[in-house]
Motif scaffolding. Sequence first.
Motif, PDB file in Angstrom:
ATOM      1  N   ALA A  84       4.587   5.130  -5.155  1.00 13.46           N
ATOM      2  CA  ALA A  84       5.356   5.759  -4.071  1.00 13.46           C
ATOM      3  C   ALA A  84       6.382   6.751  -4.628  1.00 13.46           C
ATOM      4  CB  ALA A  84       6.062   4.708  -3.223  1.00 13.46           C
ATOM      5  N   GLU A  85       6.425   7.909  -4.003  1.00 19.00           N
ATOM      6  CA  GLU A  85       7.435   8.918  -4.306  1.00 19.00           C
ATOM      7  C   GLU A  85       8.455   9.004  -3.172  1.00 19.00           C
ATOM      8  OE1 GLU A  85       4.707  12.047  -6.781  1.00 19.00           O
ATOM      9  OE2 GLU A  85       4.370  11.884  -4.608  1.00 19.00           O
ATOM     10  N   ILE A  86       8.018   8.617  -1.987  1.00 16.83           N
ATOM     11  CA  ILE A  86       8.863   8.567  -0.800  1.00 16.83           C
ATOM     12  C   ILE A  86       8.698   7.170  -0.205  1.00 16.83           C
ATOM     13  CG2 ILE A  86       9.270   9.484   1.518  1.00 16.83           C
ATOM     14  CD1 ILE A  86       7.769  12.059   0.558  1.00 16.83           C
ATOM     15  N   ILE A  87       9.820   6.522   0.063  1.00 18.33           N
ATOM     16  CA  ILE A  87       9.781   5.238   0.755  1.00 18.33           C
ATOM     17  C   ILE A  87      10.395   5.448   2.131  1.00 18.33           C
ATOM     18  CG2 ILE A  87      10.656   2.878   0.838  1.00 18.33           C
ATOM     19  CD1 ILE A  87      10.494   2.836  -2.214  1.00 18.33           C
ATOM     20  N   TYR A  88       9.620   5.153   3.141  1.00 20.63           N
ATOM     21  CA  TYR A  88      10.070   5.236   4.522  1.00 20.63           C
ATOM     22  C   TYR A  88      10.556   3.845   4.902  1.00 20.63           C
ATOM     23  CZ  TYR A  88       9.771   5.538   9.614  1.00 20.63           C
ATOM     24  OH  TYR A  88      10.056   5.491  10.952  1.00 20.63           O
ATOM     25  N   ARG A  89      11.842   3.733   5.188  1.00 20.94           N
ATOM     26  CA  ARG A  89      12.396   2.440   5.606  1.00 20.94           C
ATOM     27  C   ARG A  89      12.927   2.577   7.017  1.00 20.94           C
ATOM     28  NH1 ARG A  89      17.692  -1.049   3.903  1.00 20.94           N
ATOM     29  NH2 ARG A  89      17.028  -2.943   4.957  1.00 20.94           N
ATOM     30  N   CYS A  90      12.263   1.931   7.940  1.00 14.50           N
ATOM     31  CA  CYS A  90      12.679   2.074   9.333  1.00 14.50           C
ATOM     32  C   CYS A  90      13.534   0.908   9.784  1.00 14.50           C
ATOM     33  CB  CYS A  90      11.451   2.226  10.232  1.00 14.50           C
ATOM     34  SG  CYS A  90      10.286   0.870  10.096  1.00 14.50           S
ATOM     35  N   PRO A 111       0.813  -1.216   0.000  1.00 10.78           N
ATOM     36  CA  PRO A 111       0.000   0.000   0.000  1.00 10.78           C
ATOM     37  C   PRO A 111       0.848   1.269   0.000  1.00 10.78           C
ATOM     38  CG  PRO A 111      -0.014  -1.019   2.166  1.00 10.78           C
ATOM     39  CD  PRO A 111       0.709  -1.963   1.258  1.00 10.78           C
ATOM     40  N   VAL A 112       0.314   2.266  -0.647  1.00 13.70           N
ATOM     41  CA  VAL A 112       0.928   3.591  -0.713  1.00 13.70           C
ATOM     42  C   VAL A 112      -0.141   4.593  -0.299  1.00 13.70           C
ATOM     43  CG1 VAL A 112       1.889   5.320  -2.285  1.00 13.70           C
ATOM     44  CG2 VAL A 112       2.573   2.926  -2.502  1.00 13.70           C
ATOM     45  N   THR A 113       0.255   5.571   0.489  1.00 10.84           N
ATOM     46  CA  THR A 113      -0.681   6.552   1.030  1.00 10.84           C
ATOM     47  C   THR A 113      -0.437   7.922   0.420  1.00 10.84           C
ATOM     48  OG1 THR A 113      -0.747   5.360   3.125  1.00 10.84           O
ATOM     49  CG2 THR A 113      -1.471   7.649   3.157  1.00 10.84           C
ATOM     50  N   ASP A 114      -1.513   8.573  -0.013  1.00 11.35           N
ATOM     51  CA  ASP A 114      -1.433   9.956  -0.486  1.00 11.35           C
ATOM     52  C   ASP A 114      -1.356  10.883   0.720  1.00 11.35           C
ATOM     53  OD1 ASP A 114      -1.665   9.837  -3.387  1.00 11.35           O
ATOM     54  OD2 ASP A 114      -3.644   8.993  -3.017  1.00 11.35           O
ATOM     55  N   THR A 115      -0.378  11.781   0.718  1.00 11.51           N
ATOM     56  CA  THR A 115      -0.250  12.768   1.785  1.00 11.51           C
ATOM     57  C   THR A 115      -0.005  14.131   1.165  1.00 11.51           C
ATOM     58  OG1 THR A 115       2.164  12.744   2.075  1.00 11.51           O
ATOM     59  CG2 THR A 115       0.913  10.988   3.174  1.00 11.51           C
ATOM     60  N   ASP A 116      -0.011  15.154   1.978  1.00  7.99           N
ATOM     61  CA  ASP A 116       0.258  16.509   1.496  1.00  7.99           C
ATOM     62  C   ASP A 116       1.686  16.673   0.989  1.00  7.99           C
ATOM     63  OD1 ASP A 116      -2.323  17.229   2.143  1.00  7.99           O
ATOM     64  OD2 ASP A 116      -1.778  18.132   4.067  1.00  7.99           O
ATOM     65  N   ARG A 148       3.355  10.846  -2.149  1.00  2.19           N
ATOM     66  CA  ARG A 148       2.839   9.484  -1.968  1.00  2.19           C
ATOM     67  C   ARG A 148       3.889   8.653  -1.235  1.00  2.19           C
ATOM     68  NH1 ARG A 148      -1.341   7.588  -4.424  1.00  2.19           N
ATOM     69  NH2 ARG A 148      -0.368   5.636  -5.035  1.00  2.19           N
ATOM     70  N   ILE A 149       3.496   8.077  -0.083  1.00  2.00           N
ATOM     71  CA  ILE A 149       4.451   7.414   0.801  1.00  2.00           C
ATOM     72  C   ILE A 149       4.129   5.926   0.939  1.00  2.00           C
ATOM     73  CG2 ILE A 149       5.436   7.341   3.129  1.00  2.00           C
ATOM     74  CD1 ILE A 149       4.740  10.308   3.395  1.00  2.00           C
ATOM     75  N   GLY A 150       5.173   5.097   0.803  1.00  2.00           N
ATOM     76  CA  GLY A 150       5.104   3.664   1.083  1.00  2.00           C
ATOM     77  C   GLY A 150       6.120   3.335   2.157  1.00  2.00           C
ATOM     78  N   THR A 151       5.975   2.191   2.783  1.00  2.00           N
ATOM     79  CA  THR A 151       6.831   1.832   3.912  1.00  2.00           C
ATOM     80  C   THR A 151       7.495   0.472   3.718  1.00  2.00           C
ATOM     81  OG1 THR A 151       5.423   3.076   5.427  1.00  2.00           O
ATOM     82  CG2 THR A 151       6.857   1.435   6.404  1.00  2.00           C
ATOM     83  N   LEU A 152       8.767   0.415   4.084  1.00  2.00           N
ATOM     84  CA  LEU A 152       9.518  -0.841   4.191  1.00  2.00           C
ATOM     85  C   LEU A 152       9.942  -0.978   5.638  1.00  2.00           C
ATOM     86  CD1 LEU A 152      11.970  -0.571   1.155  1.00  2.00           C
ATOM     87  CD2 LEU A 152       9.898  -1.954   1.298  1.00  2.00           C
ATOM     88  N   VAL A 153       9.747  -2.134   6.202  1.00  2.00           N
ATOM     89  CA  VAL A 153      10.159  -2.362   7.578  1.00  2.00           C
ATOM     90  C   VAL A 153      11.413  -3.222   7.568  1.00  2.00           C
ATOM     91  CG1 VAL A 153       9.494  -3.332   9.802  1.00  2.00           C
ATOM     92  CG2 VAL A 153       7.775  -2.203   8.369  1.00  2.00           C
ATOM     93  N   CYS A 154      12.487  -2.677   8.088  1.00  2.00           N
ATOM     94  CA  CYS A 154      13.720  -3.410   8.372  1.00  2.00           C
ATOM     95  C   CYS A 154      14.138  -4.341   7.235  1.00  2.00           C
ATOM     96  CB  CYS A 154      13.543  -4.155   9.690  1.00  2.00           C
ATOM     97  SG  CYS A 154      15.041  -4.882  10.347  1.00  2.00           S
ATOM     98  N   TYR A 155      13.919  -5.617   7.412  1.00  2.00           N
ATOM     99  CA  TYR A 155      14.355  -6.694   6.523  1.00  2.00           C
ATOM    100  C   TYR A 155      13.771  -6.566   5.121  1.00  2.00           C
ATOM    101  CZ  TYR A 155      15.502 -11.677   5.647  1.00  2.00           C
ATOM    102  OH  TYR A 155      15.999 -12.861   5.162  1.00  2.00           O
ATOM    103  N   GLU A 156      12.566  -6.006   5.001  1.00  2.00           N
ATOM    104  CA  GLU A 156      11.924  -5.861   3.693  1.00  2.00           C
ATOM    105  C   GLU A 156      12.783  -5.056   2.720  1.00  2.00           C
ATOM    106  OE1 GLU A 156       7.192  -5.877   4.772  1.00  2.00           O
ATOM    107  OE2 GLU A 156       8.259  -3.987   4.867  1.00  2.00           O
ATOM    108  N   GLY A 157      13.566  -4.128   3.256  1.00  2.00           N
ATOM    109  CA  GLY A 157      14.423  -3.315   2.405  1.00  2.00           C
ATOM    110  C   GLY A 157      15.579  -4.078   1.802  1.00  2.00           C
ATOM    111  N   SER A 158      15.783  -5.319   2.236  1.00  2.00           N
ATOM    112  CA  SER A 158      16.846  -6.157   1.689  1.00  2.00           C
ATOM    113  C   SER A 158      16.469  -6.741   0.335  1.00  2.00           C
ATOM    114  CB  SER A 158      17.162  -7.303   2.659  1.00  2.00           C
ATOM    115  OG  SER A 158      17.556  -6.794   3.910  1.00  2.00           O
ATOM    116  N   PHE A 159      15.220  -6.620  -0.039  1.00  2.00           N
ATOM    117  CA  PHE A 159      14.729  -7.204  -1.281  1.00  2.00           C
ATOM    118  C   PHE A 159      14.350  -6.097  -2.268  1.00  2.00           C
ATOM    119  CE2 PHE A 159      13.968 -10.038   2.226  1.00  2.00           C
ATOM    120  CZ  PHE A 159      14.498 -11.228   1.767  1.00  2.00           C
ATOM    121  N   PRO A 160      14.963  -6.045  -3.432  1.00  2.00           N
ATOM    122  CA  PRO A 160      14.642  -4.983  -4.394  1.00  2.00           C
ATOM    123  C   PRO A 160      13.164  -4.971  -4.790  1.00  2.00           C
ATOM    124  CG  PRO A 160      16.476  -6.332  -5.197  1.00  2.00           C
ATOM    125  CD  PRO A 160      16.000  -6.940  -3.914  1.00  2.00           C
TER     126      PRO A 160
END
Length: 197
Positions: free
Chosen positions: A57-63, A26-31, A34-46
């Motif tokens: 997504a225009e911004i990916i938040y990877r925590c 999922p990607v969320t529209d914000t002001d 458009r933001i999507g999220t990767l959590v930790c290990y998920e960012g290890s996979f292209p």
Amino acid sequence: EPSTTPHDIYDKWVEAYGNTLNSFFPVTDTDIGRIGTLVCYEGSFPETARALAMNGAEIIYRCSYAEPWVGRGAWEIQNRARALDNTCYVVAPNLGPCVIGAPTAPPIDLPGGKSMLINYKGEIIASHEGGTNAYTSGVIDIGALRHYRQQAGIGSWLKEIKSEIYSLIYQKPVYEKNLLHDSPDQLHADRHAAQRR
């Protein structure tokens, strides 16, 4: 993650949420874009970042990511690659020291820090190198990103994806879906057996 994912209960997930890109990535529209999220290990996979980008997504938040991968450079390489490959910003805050055990115990730098903000060209535009509690900040220019995606020849990669050819890579399952569909209590045993196969 080495815990239950939608892939492990695929049929139940699809029944509940559908079988679309947005059902899984999922990607969320914000002001601010458009933001999507990767959590930790998920960012290890292209593929996870690519799915978010293909979903807008225009911004990916990877925590957060843990050692030893932060100190060895995987955190930075992955974050920069996800931004560059998908022509998007990556906002990647990592944790500072953690208190493990008694509240009076000294903090341990388990995550390794190195928070960073990366632009859509894969360049680090802000970072904090130490594994200390801190912050970093920088400008996210969504207008410039949108212009670049529309106008750039080489460098705006999403428009050149040869999806029909690339889909051949995934025709044979590597890690079976629905592994935990009937036995969620067998998480680790089933997962490890499947990975060894």
